[in-house]
Design a protein around this motif. Structure first.
Motif, PDB file in Angstrom:
ATOM      1  N   LEU A 164     -29.148  18.979 -17.762  1.00  0.00           N
ATOM      2  CA  LEU A 164     -29.613  19.760 -18.666  1.00  0.00           C
ATOM      3  C   LEU A 164     -28.708  19.942 -19.874  1.00  0.00           C
ATOM      4  O   LEU A 164     -28.803  19.690 -21.298  1.00  0.00           O
ATOM      5  N   LYS A 165     -27.324  20.110 -19.203  1.00  0.00           N
ATOM      6  CA  LYS A 165     -26.179  20.162 -20.359  1.00  0.00           C
ATOM      7  C   LYS A 165     -25.965  18.707 -21.264  1.00  0.00           C
ATOM      8  O   LYS A 165     -25.411  18.836 -22.387  1.00  0.00           O
ATOM      9  N   GLU A 166     -26.434  17.721 -20.799  1.00  0.00           N
ATOM     10  CA  GLU A 166     -26.414  16.670 -21.534  1.00  0.00           C
ATOM     11  C   GLU A 166     -27.376  16.316 -22.762  1.00  0.00           C
ATOM     12  O   GLU A 166     -27.245  15.383 -23.703  1.00  0.00           O
ATOM     13  N   SER A 167     -28.447  17.200 -22.754  1.00  0.00           N
ATOM     14  CA  SER A 167     -29.586  17.076 -23.970  1.00  0.00           C
ATOM     15  C   SER A 167     -28.887  17.616 -25.010  1.00  0.00           C
ATOM     16  O   SER A 167     -28.349  18.825 -24.596  1.00  0.00           O
ATOM     17  N   PRO A 168     -29.340  17.712 -26.189  1.00  0.00           N
ATOM     18  CA  PRO A 168     -28.746  17.958 -27.557  1.00  0.00           C
ATOM     19  C   PRO A 168     -29.188  19.685 -27.680  1.00  0.00           C
ATOM     20  O   PRO A 168     -28.726  20.431 -28.310  1.00  0.00           O
ATOM     21  N   SER A 169     -30.446  19.834 -26.952  1.00  0.00           N
ATOM     22  CA  SER A 169     -31.106  21.239 -27.277  1.00  0.00           C
ATOM     23  C   SER A 169     -31.976  21.465 -26.225  1.00  0.00           C
ATOM     24  O   SER A 169     -33.015  20.804 -26.086  1.00  0.00           O
ATOM     25  N   THR A 224     -22.273  25.630 -24.799  1.00  0.00           N
ATOM     26  CA  THR A 224     -23.158  24.700 -24.476  1.00  0.00           C
ATOM     27  C   THR A 224     -24.324  24.506 -25.536  1.00  0.00           C
ATOM     28  O   THR A 224     -24.498  25.457 -26.088  1.00  0.00           O
ATOM     29  N   ASN A 225     -25.382  23.567 -25.420  1.00  0.00           N
ATOM     30  CA  ASN A 225     -26.357  23.558 -26.233  1.00  0.00           C
ATOM     31  C   ASN A 225     -27.808  24.082 -25.521  1.00  0.00           C
ATOM     32  O   ASN A 225     -28.881  23.903 -25.611  1.00  0.00           O
ATOM     33  N   VAL A 226     -27.328  24.714 -24.203  1.00  0.00           N
ATOM     34  CA  VAL A 226     -28.480  25.214 -23.342  1.00  0.00           C
ATOM     35  C   VAL A 226     -28.284  26.751 -23.227  1.00  0.00           C
ATOM     36  O   VAL A 226     -27.645  27.400 -23.456  1.00  0.00           O
ATOM     37  N   GLU A 284     -34.012  28.690 -31.304  1.00  0.00           N
ATOM     38  CA  GLU A 284     -33.279  27.615 -30.941  1.00  0.00           C
ATOM     39  C   GLU A 284     -32.008  27.953 -30.324  1.00  0.00           C
ATOM     40  O   GLU A 284     -31.444  27.157 -29.122  1.00  0.00           O
ATOM     41  N   ARG A 285     -31.340  28.925 -30.904  1.00  0.00           N
ATOM     42  CA  ARG A 285     -29.691  29.199 -30.509  1.00  0.00           C
ATOM     43  C   ARG A 285     -29.962  30.552 -29.968  1.00  0.00           C
ATOM     44  O   ARG A 285     -28.655  31.173 -29.709  1.00  0.00           O
ATOM     45  N   VAL A 286     -31.162  31.182 -29.581  1.00  0.00           N
ATOM     46  CA  VAL A 286     -31.211  32.491 -29.099  1.00  0.00           C
ATOM     47  C   VAL A 286     -30.789  32.425 -27.407  1.00  0.00           C
ATOM     48  O   VAL A 286     -31.676  31.617 -26.964  1.00  0.00           O
TER      49      VAL A 286
HETATM   50  C1  LIG Z   1     -25.032  20.307 -29.155  1.00  0.00           C
HETATM   51  O1  LIG Z   1     -25.188  20.675 -30.430  1.00  0.00           O
HETATM   52  C2  LIG Z   1     -24.365  20.157 -31.562  1.00  0.00           C
HETATM   53  C3  LIG Z   1     -25.183  20.364 -33.027  1.00  0.00           C
HETATM   54  O2  LIG Z   1     -26.372  20.629 -33.149  1.00  0.00           O
HETATM   55  C4  LIG Z   1     -24.169  18.542 -31.531  1.00  0.00           C
HETATM   56  O3  LIG Z   1     -23.503  18.215 -32.584  1.00  0.00           O
HETATM   57  C5  LIG Z   1     -23.788  18.139 -30.160  1.00  0.00           C
HETATM   58  O4  LIG Z   1     -23.881  16.804 -30.106  1.00  0.00           O
HETATM   59  C6  LIG Z   1     -24.612  18.710 -29.094  1.00  0.00           C
HETATM   60  N1  LIG Z   1     -24.255  18.235 -27.845  1.00  0.00           N
HETATM   61  C7  LIG Z   1     -24.626  17.707 -27.043  1.00  0.00           C
HETATM   62  C8  LIG Z   1     -24.176  17.358 -25.755  1.00  0.00           C
HETATM   63  O5  LIG Z   1     -25.930  16.939 -27.316  1.00  0.00           O
END
Ligand SMILES: *[C@@H]1O[C@H](CO)[C@@H](O)[C@H](O)[C@H]1NC(C)=O
Length: 327
Positions: A164-169, A224-226, A284-286
């Protein structure tokens, strides 16, 4: 002309009652998800997606072009749901995968195959739940409600977490219940409710565990983005049917049913808060929050906001499911 006046009064009375009923029905239906966000290219896992609010959620997210994995226990009902959700959403990107949350080995098998086969996972919806069952045990000997509602999802989430942590959002959504507030403490010395078993009390305890799990998970995911949030879906007609109605005679059912139609949400209405948490751009960030009727709500009890209890529950849960701890 007394007669005309009486008729007129009755007419007004009926009209007022009608408007009041419509108003009340709307009130109890809760909010709706107004976001039009699409999920093209995203992969979603929903546990318990073959029925009720899980299924409604799956239909909606498939309509929004996500790939939806239905993680369900019963193969026949799972495949049936897969077919039905494909038809209702107009999307072929809906697949059933076997997951029995009452079996740690099943959770491990499911996670392994998902990690191998999916390039990424973007939304995990821990939706499956069992309520007020008799004093059953899971395959591994845990009390059934704590085992399925909390431990199974706890292990599942942890096994998928690195991916999960590998995805951007990424969003993790834990479907809890306002029942959490009827439970004033975590039974750290009796998590399996061996000392006393009251079906509803044990259900509320498992829902408090969902809220506390979300709390500690969100804390660990800072940076993280999770995100991780929990929610109360509402009181849904399906649940009531399953657990109260069978014990009633037809006369009582007839008395109760109009109130059920008025007050309880349909599965479609009950899925709205989950859908909001899954798609709303504003969220998204909550993270680390609790939602009901498509809105953020304050948690109402002290124990549900205790970092200490959340941490302790995490540590004990990790031990119970045999997870290596590396906070
Ligand atoms: C997490 O989000 C930031 C800002 O949107 C982005 O620059 C970064 O690449 C993201 N991290 C991952 C692991 O995708």
């Amino acid at each position: 002309m007394v007669g005309a006046r009486v008729k007129w009064s009755i007419g007004v009375g009926v009209a007022v009652a009608g408007v009041a009923l419509i108003f009340l029905r709307r009130h109890f239906a809760g909010g709706f998800c107004h976001s039009n966000a699409m999920l093209t290219g995203k992969t979603v896992i929903i546990t318990g997606a073959n029925t009720g609010i899980g299924k409604e959620t799956a239909i909606e997210l498939a309509k929004r072009k996500a790939k939806v994995i239905l993680a369900c226990r019963d193969p026949e009902r799972g495949r049936e749901a897969e077919k039905d959700i494909r038809v209702k959403s107009g999307s072929e990107d809906v697949v059933y995968r076997h997951l029995d949350l009452a079996s740690l080995s099943s959770v491990r098998e499911f996670s392994k195959s998902v990690l191998q086969e999916e390039a990424h996972i973007d939304i995990l919806i821990n939706n499956a739940g069992i309520m007020a069952c008799p004093q059953w045990r899971t395959e591994d000997g845990f009390e059934m409600q704590f085992g399925v509602n909390h431990l199974g999802h706890f292990l599942l989430t942890n096994l998928l977490l690195n991916k999960l942590k590998e995805s951007p959002s990424v969003r993790i959504i834990n479907v809890a219940s306002l029942g959490y507030k009827y439970c004033k403490e975590v039974k750290f010395h009796d998590l399996n409710s061996e000392k006393d078993y009251e079906p509803y009390a044990v259900y509320y305890h498992s829902k408090l565990a969902n809220v506390l799990f979300t709390r500690e998970l969100a804390r660990r995911l800072v940076g993280t983005n999770v995100t991780a949030n929990s929610l109360h879906p509402g009181v849904i007609r399906t649940e009531l049917g399953r657990h109260f109605m069978p014990n009633m005679n037809w006369f009582r059912k007839m008395l109760v049913y109009p109130f059920i139609l008025l007050i309880f949400k349909t599965p479609y209405q009950g899925a709205q808060t989950t859908i909001c948490c899954a798609v709303s751009e504003e969220l998204e960030r909550v993270s680390g929050k609790y939602f009901a009727d498509c809105q953020e709500k304050e948690l109402e009890t002290e124990i549900s906001q205790s970092d200490e209890a959340a941490k302790q529950l995490w540590t004990l849960s990790a031990k119970m499911v045999g997870l290596e701890e590396n906070s």
